[in-house]
Scaffold this motif. Sequence first.
Motif, PDB file in Angstrom:
ATOM      1  N   TYR A  91       1.013  -1.060   0.076  1.00 14.50           N
ATOM      2  CA  TYR A  91      -0.002   0.311   0.353  1.00 14.50           C
ATOM      3  C   TYR A  91       1.071   1.475   0.389  1.00 14.50           C
ATOM      4  CZ  TYR A  91      -4.265  -2.861   1.264  1.00 14.50           C
ATOM      5  OH  TYR A  91      -5.002  -4.544   0.959  1.00 14.50           O
ATOM      6  N   GLN A 142      -5.122   7.516  -1.241  1.00 15.25           N
ATOM      7  CA  GLN A 142      -5.307   6.403  -2.086  1.00 15.25           C
ATOM      8  C   GLN A 142      -6.025   5.076  -1.307  1.00 15.25           C
ATOM      9  OE1 GLN A 142      -3.052   5.348  -5.509  1.00 15.25           O
ATOM     10  NE2 GLN A 142      -3.187   3.078  -5.223  1.00 15.25           N
ATOM     11  N   ARG A 143      -6.629   4.166  -1.100  1.00 13.29           N
ATOM     12  CA  ARG A 143      -6.896   2.985  -0.206  1.00 13.29           C
ATOM     13  C   ARG A 143      -6.674   1.424  -0.481  1.00 13.29           C
ATOM     14  NH1 ARG A 143      -6.751   5.629   4.412  1.00 13.29           N
ATOM     15  NH2 ARG A 143      -8.482   6.930   4.766  1.00 13.29           N
ATOM     16  N   ARG A 144      -6.131   1.757  -1.932  1.00 16.72           N
ATOM     17  CA  ARG A 144      -6.583   0.338  -2.836  1.00 16.72           C
ATOM     18  C   ARG A 144      -5.041   0.325  -2.622  1.00 16.72           C
ATOM     19  NH1 ARG A 144      -6.408   2.230  -9.282  1.00 16.72           N
ATOM     20  NH2 ARG A 144      -5.554   3.618  -8.728  1.00 16.72           N
ATOM     21  N   PRO A 145      -4.657  -1.430  -3.239  1.00 16.09           N
ATOM     22  CA  PRO A 145      -3.168  -1.998  -3.455  1.00 16.09           C
ATOM     23  C   PRO A 145      -2.420  -1.135  -4.586  1.00 16.09           C
ATOM     24  CG  PRO A 145      -4.659  -3.072  -2.697  1.00 16.09           C
ATOM     25  CD  PRO A 145      -5.248  -2.285  -3.152  1.00 16.09           C
ATOM     26  N   LEU A 146      -1.138   0.073  -4.009  1.00 16.55           N
ATOM     27  CA  LEU A 146      -0.304   0.325  -4.971  1.00 16.55           C
ATOM     28  C   LEU A 146      -0.001  -1.116  -5.654  1.00 16.55           C
ATOM     29  CD1 LEU A 146       1.030   3.080  -5.626  1.00 16.55           C
ATOM     30  CD2 LEU A 146       2.734   2.497  -3.955  1.00 16.55           C
ATOM     31  N   ASP A 176       4.546   0.623   1.544  1.00 13.87           N
ATOM     32  CA  ASP A 176       4.622   0.451   3.140  1.00 13.87           C
ATOM     33  C   ASP A 176       5.435  -0.779   3.138  1.00 13.87           C
ATOM     34  OD1 ASP A 176       2.870  -1.773   1.663  1.00 13.87           O
ATOM     35  OD2 ASP A 176       1.970  -1.104   3.205  1.00 13.87           O
TER      36      ASP A 176
END
Length: 187
Positions: free
Chosen positions: A11, A69-73, A149
């Motif tokens: 993320y 952004q809340r979705r995975p990168l 992260d």
Amino acid sequence: MKPERPAFVAYPNRRSMVVVIAAMAPLVSLILAALVVHPAAPLVLRIISALIAAPIVVWMVLSLILALQRRPLLVIDAAGVTWSRWSDRPIPWNALEHWQRRRYINSDFVTIWLKDPAAYRPGPLQRFQAWGNRGLGFGHLTLSGGGMDRSFTEMAQAFADFAPKPPLPDDPRLARRLAAARARNGG
């Protein structure tokens, strides 16, 4: 049979994005206040200052978007690679020509060459960045560990775990040595 490995999911690192914005905001404010809007500054100097400030502002805006952004990168799993900054569509492993871990100016990258780049087109900003990366000898898609992260080492290990191994070379001696090294390393 090997046990199923968990997917690598990274993320955005919100803390680093906020630090980037906080560090760059005073610089942009000084440039804009001192040179762009100051009425006594020559026009050429104001234009050059605006050209210097523009990429920094774009970088700050992109950092803010990533921080929200809340979705995975980035997702790396048995199905392939999904990098949300490139596209929401996953790139399956069979679409990769090959991948490689590269180092450039003391930074590590995983770079990917696609068999059919037109099938997995990025947005305009990533397309421009990919053009520059290819000029430096990198692939179509280049990933760094920055802004995530998870660490770069974890990301590179996920590629090593999930991506298909490249074919052995035609030279039989080199092929035997490479096959032996893969066997020693468990792959």
